[in-house]
Scaffold this active site. Structure first.
Site, PDB file in Angstrom:
ATOM      1  N   LYS A 119       0.844  -1.216   0.000  1.00 32.91           N
ATOM      2  CA  LYS A 119       0.000   0.000   0.000  1.00 32.91           C
ATOM      3  C   LYS A 119       0.866   1.247   0.000  1.00 32.91           C
ATOM      4  O   LYS A 119       0.588   2.217  -0.711  1.00 32.91           O
ATOM      5  CB  LYS A 119      -0.914  -0.021   1.227  1.00 32.91           C
ATOM      6  CG  LYS A 119      -1.886  -1.184   1.229  1.00 32.91           C
ATOM      7  CD  LYS A 119      -2.574  -1.336   2.568  1.00 32.91           C
ATOM      8  CE  LYS A 119      -3.437  -2.583   2.620  1.00 32.91           C
ATOM      9  NZ  LYS A 119      -3.946  -2.912   3.949  1.00 32.91           N
ATOM     10  N   GLY A 158     -12.551  -5.114   5.400  1.00 31.56           N
ATOM     11  CA  GLY A 158     -13.910  -5.567   5.686  1.00 31.56           C
ATOM     12  C   GLY A 158     -14.809  -5.340   4.484  1.00 31.56           C
ATOM     13  O   GLY A 158     -14.511  -4.534   3.605  1.00 31.56           O
TER      14      GLY A 158
HETATM   15  N1  LIG Z   1     -11.100  -8.457   2.493  1.00 31.64           N
HETATM   16  C1  LIG Z   1     -10.763  -7.185   2.691  1.00 31.64           C
HETATM   17  O1  LIG Z   1     -11.123  -6.579   3.703  1.00 31.64           O
HETATM   18  C2  LIG Z   1      -9.920  -6.458   1.678  1.00 31.64           C
HETATM   19  C3  LIG Z   1      -9.539  -5.136   1.929  1.00 31.64           C
HETATM   20  C4  LIG Z   1      -8.807  -4.442   0.950  1.00 31.64           C
HETATM   21  C5  LIG Z   1      -8.446  -5.081  -0.213  1.00 31.64           C
HETATM   22  N2  LIG Z   1      -8.789  -6.395  -0.396  1.00 31.64           N
HETATM   23  C6  LIG Z   1      -8.377  -7.015  -1.654  1.00 31.64           C
HETATM   24  O2  LIG Z   1      -9.551  -7.397  -2.357  1.00 31.64           O
HETATM   25  C7  LIG Z   1      -9.288  -8.573  -3.125  1.00 31.64           C
HETATM   26  C8  LIG Z   1     -10.321  -9.647  -2.751  1.00 31.64           C
HETATM   27  O3  LIG Z   1     -10.214  -9.897  -1.375  1.00 31.64           O
HETATM   28  P1  LIG Z   1     -11.329 -10.774  -0.597  1.00 31.64           P
HETATM   29  O4  LIG Z   1     -11.023 -10.601   0.836  1.00 31.64           O
HETATM   30  O5  LIG Z   1     -12.673 -10.468  -1.097  1.00 31.64           O
HETATM   31  O6  LIG Z   1     -10.895 -12.225  -1.043  1.00 31.64           O
HETATM   32  P2  LIG Z   1     -11.700 -13.597  -0.837  1.00 31.64           P
HETATM   33  O7  LIG Z   1     -12.773 -13.430   0.151  1.00 31.64           O
HETATM   34  O8  LIG Z   1     -10.671 -14.640  -0.632  1.00 31.64           O
HETATM   35  O9  LIG Z   1     -12.397 -13.825  -2.271  1.00 31.64           O
HETATM   36  C9  LIG Z   1     -11.661 -14.120  -3.415  1.00 31.64           C
HETATM   37  C10 LIG Z   1     -12.642 -14.456  -4.511  1.00 31.64           C
HETATM   38  O10 LIG Z   1     -11.919 -14.686  -5.706  1.00 31.64           O
HETATM   39  C11 LIG Z   1     -12.382 -15.902  -6.280  1.00 31.64           C
HETATM   40  N3  LIG Z   1     -11.296 -16.539  -7.030  1.00 31.64           N
HETATM   41  C12 LIG Z   1     -10.104 -16.930  -6.559  1.00 31.64           C
HETATM   42  N4  LIG Z   1      -9.381 -17.502  -7.540  1.00 31.64           N
HETATM   43  C13 LIG Z   1     -10.154 -17.471  -8.632  1.00 31.64           C
HETATM   44  C14 LIG Z   1     -10.008 -17.940  -9.950  1.00 31.64           C
HETATM   45  N5  LIG Z   1      -8.891 -18.576 -10.330  1.00 31.64           N
HETATM   46  N6  LIG Z   1     -10.998 -17.757 -10.810  1.00 31.64           N
HETATM   47  C15 LIG Z   1     -12.141 -17.155 -10.452  1.00 31.64           C
HETATM   48  N7  LIG Z   1     -12.341 -16.685  -9.201  1.00 31.64           N
HETATM   49  C16 LIG Z   1     -11.379 -16.861  -8.324  1.00 31.64           C
HETATM   50  C17 LIG Z   1     -12.847 -16.762  -5.131  1.00 31.64           C
HETATM   51  O11 LIG Z   1     -13.780 -17.725  -5.581  1.00 31.64           O
HETATM   52  P3  LIG Z   1     -14.551 -18.737  -4.584  1.00 31.64           P
HETATM   53  O12 LIG Z   1     -15.398 -17.870  -3.686  1.00 31.64           O
HETATM   54  O13 LIG Z   1     -15.358 -19.584  -5.455  1.00 31.64           O
HETATM   55  O14 LIG Z   1     -13.475 -19.462  -3.840  1.00 31.64           O
HETATM   56  C18 LIG Z   1     -13.477 -15.693  -4.230  1.00 31.64           C
HETATM   57  O15 LIG Z   1     -14.813 -15.465  -4.587  1.00 31.64           O
HETATM   58  C19 LIG Z   1      -7.838  -8.942  -2.827  1.00 31.64           C
HETATM   59  O16 LIG Z   1      -6.999  -8.365  -3.785  1.00 31.64           O
HETATM   60  C20 LIG Z   1      -7.579  -8.284  -1.480  1.00 31.64           C
HETATM   61  O17 LIG Z   1      -6.221  -7.994  -1.241  1.00 31.64           O
HETATM   62  C21 LIG Z   1      -9.516  -7.086   0.500  1.00 31.64           C
END
Ligand SMILES: NC(=O)c1ccc[n+]([C@@H]2O[C@H](COP(=O)([O-])OP(=O)(O)OC[C@H]3O[C@@H](n4cnc5c(N)ncnc54)[C@H](OP(=O)(O)O)[C@@H]3O)[C@@H](O)[C@H]2O)c1
Length: 428
Positions: free
Chosen positions: A207, A304
């Site tokens: 970041k 979140g």
């Molecule tokens: N969580 C947070 O608070 C947060 C904050 C800031 C930034 N981020 C960023 O936001 C992004 C997503 O984070 P998240 O927390 O939402 O992640 P997550 O809950 O792990 O969700 C990832 C999603 O991507 C899908 N996915 C993974 N590999 C894939 C593939 N090969 N083909 C198609 N879909 C695929 C997964 O599918 P399935 O559900 O079917 O497994 C899941 O729906 C990341 O870059 C993270 O760094 C997250």
């Protein structure tokens, strides 16, 4: 009615489902604000038939996020899968090659590939937006590229990993060790699958590298971020630093100096009464200092579902409104190289020593510091227990090199009961 802006969402995890909820629940509000509806044409995730708490039945489905990016009914690809390379990068590139805009929350991908993706986007007349990638719900990229665009930024500081701030503040409040709170955080699901991304400072370092590029007009240089994690911080450091009026934070600092670009994400001490010192639990804070605006403090949820989806939507809304901007606030081909500064600026340091119960022990330490030009601002000695006594020293401003010289000479004094701890004090 104007043409809708049609999204293709790749990734339906925490953030992806949050975005779907906002699009569904705030359809009228979004349409009024943008002057056109925002709709979802298709989605993609790894597992199609998974209960996600949102109704996806009216959207198209793609197993392959690259195919999603190429669909004719998708105007903007919203990449929310994560990962430096793999499907995230492949689908982002596919969208940009097809002259489609991309919104992502993926700091890892941009910290490593930001320059090439920005050049690709701009060569194809696309925007690539990433508000959610830095400090979650805090609109810091927008603050830098818009509200503060008239300033020369002098310094950026930030607590940008909520998990680390949770661990450090929980250790302090509950008097627990790092290992105990690490386990607690893990049980609560606060840690990434690879926890070193959090506690090793890597996620926050990603970041910081993005903010530096925007703030200083330089190419993203994640390799130039000096990283130190929080895993060696002890409850004793937290308590002793508190006695001296400080709190321990995993603090990112970026500053352009005559010696190059300083970027560090390291444990630092900050005054307890400062905005950064008052930051509790998983909250994030970014402090921006500009030559005209002075100090701006932004505080909020750094992660979140809701906060991160809110930031993703702010980028989508800008695109719907027709607001377009270079990826890092100025054309990617005009961004300067950012050689890492060879040495850090002088700062005061906190030293925690454990001295053997020997006559003149403290005098030997003071003399050793004086010999290398490190002067003492404040010192506190505690009572002896089991043959040794803790001593805390706050130095006047000094360089890390001078301090390291002193630390390497301490051994020869023969008065140390254990290895000393030195932590930089950030002037905030
Ligand atoms: N969580 C947070 O608070 C947060 C904050 C800031 C930034 N981020 C960023 O936001 C992004 C997503 O984070 P998240 O927390 O939402 O992640 P997550 O809950 O792990 O969700 C990832 C999603 O991507 C899908 N996915 C993974 N590999 C894939 C593939 N090969 N083909 C198609 N879909 C695929 C997964 O599918 P399935 O559900 O079917 O497994 C899941 O729906 C990341 O870059 C993270 O760094 C997250």
């Amino acid at each position: 009615m104007s043409q809708p802006l049609r999204l293709g969402i790749a990734g339906l995890g925490t953030v992806g489902t949050g975005v779907v909820k906002i699009v569904q629940q705030h359809a009228a509000l979004l349409s009024a604000r943008c002057g056109r509806p925002i709709t979802i044409s298709a989605v993609s995730a790894r597992t199609r038939h998974k209960e996600r708490g949102v109704d996806l039945s009216t959207y198209g489905w793609e197993d392959d996020p690259v195919a999603l990016a190429k669909r004719d009914d998708v105007d903007v690809v919203v990449e929310l899968m994560g990962g430096e390379d793999g499907p995230a990068k492949a689908s982002t590139e596919a969208a940009l090659h097809a002259c489609k805009d991309v919104v992502t929350a993926n700091k890892a991908m941009l910290a490593v590939h930001g320059q090439e993706l920005a050049e690709l986007a701009e060569a194809n007349g696309c925007v690539l937006r990433y508000e959610a990638a830095v400090a979650g719900g805090i609109p810091v990229v927008k603050a830098l590229t818009e509200g503060l665009a008239g300033n020369k930024v002098t310094r950026i500081m930030g607590v940008m990993n909520g998990t680390c701030n949770y661990i450090l503040t929980r250790m302090e409040k509950a008097g627990l060790s790092y290992d105990e709170v690490f386990k607690e955080a893990s049980d609560l699901g606060y840690l990434e699958a690879d926890p070193t991304l959090d506690v090793g400072g890597i996620d926050a370092g990603h970041k910081l590298a993005l903010l530096s590029a925007v703030a200083f007009g330089t190419k993203v240089n994640f390799d130039g971020v000096h990283l130190e994690g929080i895993d060696r911080i002890t409850i004793e450091d937290i308590n002793r630093a508190s006695d001296m009026g400080f709190r321990v934070k995993l603090l990112g600092v970026a500053q352009m100096t005559g010696r190059g670009l300083v970027q560090r994400m390291t444990p630092c001490l900050v005054p307890k009464g400062s905005p950064l010192g008052r930051l509790e639990r998983a909250t994030n804070m970014v402090v921006i200092e500009g030559d005209s605006c002075g100090q701006i403090v932004l505080r909020g949820a750094g992660a979140g579902e809701g906060p991160t989806a809110s930031a993703v939507m702010s980028d989508v809304i800008d695109i719907a409104r027709g607001l377009r901007m270079p990826v890092f606030g100025q054309p990617a081909t005009s961004l300067a190289d950012a050689p890492a500064a060879t040495s850090a600026a002088p700062a005061p340091f906190y030293l925690r020593l454990s001295l053997l119960d020997k006559p003149g022990a403290l005098a030997k330490i003071a003399t050793t510091l004086g010999d290398v030009g490190v002067s003492i601002d404040r010192m506190r000695q505690y009572g002896h227990a089991e043959g040794s006594a803790p001593v805390l020293i706050v130095t006047h401003k000094t360089t890390r090199d001078a301090l390291d010289q002193a630390l390497s000479r301490f051994d020869a004094t023969g008065v140390l009961a254990e290895q000393p701890v030195a932590i930089r004090i950030e002037e905030v």
